[in-house]
Motif scaffolding. Structure first.
Motif, short mmCIF file in Angstrom:
data_model
loop_
_atom_site.label_atom_id
_atom_site.label_comp_id
_atom_site.label_asym_id
_atom_site.label_seq_id
_atom_site.Cartn_x
_atom_site.Cartn_y
_atom_site.Cartn_z
N GLY A 1 0.82 -1.20 0.00
CA GLY A 1 0.00 0.00 0.00
C GLY A 1 0.85 1.24 0.00
N ILE A 2 0.17 2.35 0.05
CA ILE A 2 0.83 3.66 0.08
C ILE A 2 0.56 4.27 1.44
CG2 ILE A 2 0.83 5.97 -0.92
CD1 ILE A 2 0.01 4.66 -3.57
N ASP A 3 1.60 4.71 2.09
CA ASP A 3 1.48 5.38 3.38
C ASP A 3 1.10 6.83 3.09
OD1 ASP A 3 1.69 6.54 5.85
OD2 ASP A 3 3.68 5.71 6.30
N LYS A 4 -0.17 7.15 3.29
CA LYS A 4 -0.68 8.48 2.97
C LYS A 4 -0.04 9.58 3.82
CE LYS A 4 -5.21 6.96 1.37
NZ LYS A 4 -6.66 7.07 1.58
N THR A 5 0.54 9.19 4.94
CA THR A 5 1.20 10.20 5.78
C THR A 5 2.53 10.65 5.18
OG1 THR A 5 2.34 8.58 7.17
CG2 THR A 5 0.12 9.27 7.87
N GLN B 1 -0.38 14.15 -4.70
CA GLN B 1 0.34 13.07 -5.38
C GLN B 1 -0.30 11.69 -5.15
OE1 GLN B 1 4.39 13.16 -4.01
NE2 GLN B 1 5.01 14.68 -5.56
N ALA B 2 -1.23 11.55 -4.18
CA ALA B 2 -1.81 10.25 -3.81
C ALA B 2 -2.47 9.54 -5.00
CB ALA B 2 -2.78 10.41 -2.65
N PRO B 3 -3.33 10.22 -5.81
CA PRO B 3 -3.96 9.50 -6.93
C PRO B 3 -2.93 8.97 -7.94
CG PRO B 3 -5.16 11.53 -6.48
CD PRO B 3 -3.90 11.56 -5.66
N LEU C 1 1.38 2.43 -8.44
CA LEU C 1 1.52 1.19 -7.66
C LEU C 1 0.65 0.08 -8.27
CD1 LEU C 1 2.58 -0.40 -5.28
CD2 LEU C 1 0.74 0.56 -3.89
N ALA C 2 -0.59 0.41 -8.65
CA ALA C 2 -1.48 -0.58 -9.25
C ALA C 2 -0.89 -1.13 -10.54
CB ALA C 2 -2.85 0.04 -9.52
N GLU C 3 -0.32 -0.29 -11.34
CA GLU C 3 0.31 -0.74 -12.58
C GLU C 3 1.51 -1.64 -12.29
OE1 GLU C 3 2.73 1.29 -16.21
OE2 GLU C 3 0.93 2.33 -15.56
N LEU C 4 2.28 -1.26 -11.27
CA LEU C 4 3.47 -2.02 -10.90
C LEU C 4 3.14 -3.43 -10.45
CD1 LEU C 4 6.55 -1.59 -10.57
CD2 LEU C 4 6.11 -0.99 -8.19
N VAL C 5 2.01 -3.60 -9.70
CA VAL C 5 1.66 -4.92 -9.19
C VAL C 5 0.61 -5.63 -10.07
CG1 VAL C 5 2.26 -4.38 -6.80
CG2 VAL C 5 -0.09 -3.98 -7.58
#
Length: 171
Positions: free
Chosen positions: A146-150, A156-158, A164-168
């Protein structure tokens, strides 16, 4: 009855019944015991102290001044009843029958300093099956990514999530 002599059968059976009652109550009290006693019983059953048990006499076999009492044990465990039998040796001295203590009086496989204990363990999760018993959900290693939103600025989150989705390989 007049003319009948007591061969000790009734006294041995009474001693075996007293032993069964004492073991059920887990209190040997005044029961004549040789080679052990309340401390040994307490130690053996300390790990199952909260599990109720009942002990009854199945049989008493007498040969002269010795007897063997067969004891039936029933423990009411959370997983269901646990039943087994043990034997206890009795020795007559005068008019009294004394129990010859051994840990195996409580459970037949116990020796020396062994003790009873009870633990609850959870069974492994079973598969969830679909048609033709095909596993739909099964136990397998899981990795959370996942992505640590903190640590990612909100703007930049979207883009980070898409990358990340493309990578996995998730659409």
């Amino acid at each position: 009855l007049p003319g009948c002599s007591d061969d000790g059968t009734q006294a041995a059976e009474a001693a075996a019944a007293d032993l069964a009652s004492a073991l059920t109550e887990r209190q040997l009290g005044d029961l004549p015991v040789q080679g052990g006693g309340q401390d040994q019983l307490d130690s053996i059953v300390a790990g199952v102290d909260d599990i109720p048990s009942t002990v009854t006499v199945d049989a008493v076999d007498i040969e002269g001044d010795t007897a063997t009492a067969t004891l039936a044990w029933l423990w009411e465990t959370p997983g269901g009843p646990w039943r087994y039998t043990t034997t206890a040796a009795l020795q007559r001295t005068g008019d009294e029958w004394a129990v010859q203590w051994a840990p195996a009086v409580v459970e037949p496989s116990l020796t020396g300093d062994e003790r009873l204990s009870a633990t609850t363990s959870q069974a492994p999760r079973a598969d969830i099956l679909g048609a033709d018993d095909e596993p739909l959900v099964t136990l397998r290693p899981v990795m959370r990514i996942g992505i640590d939103k903190t640590r990612v600025p909100a703007e930049q989150a979207p883009d980070s999530a898409r990358a990340l989705a493309e990578l996995v390989g998730i659409d």
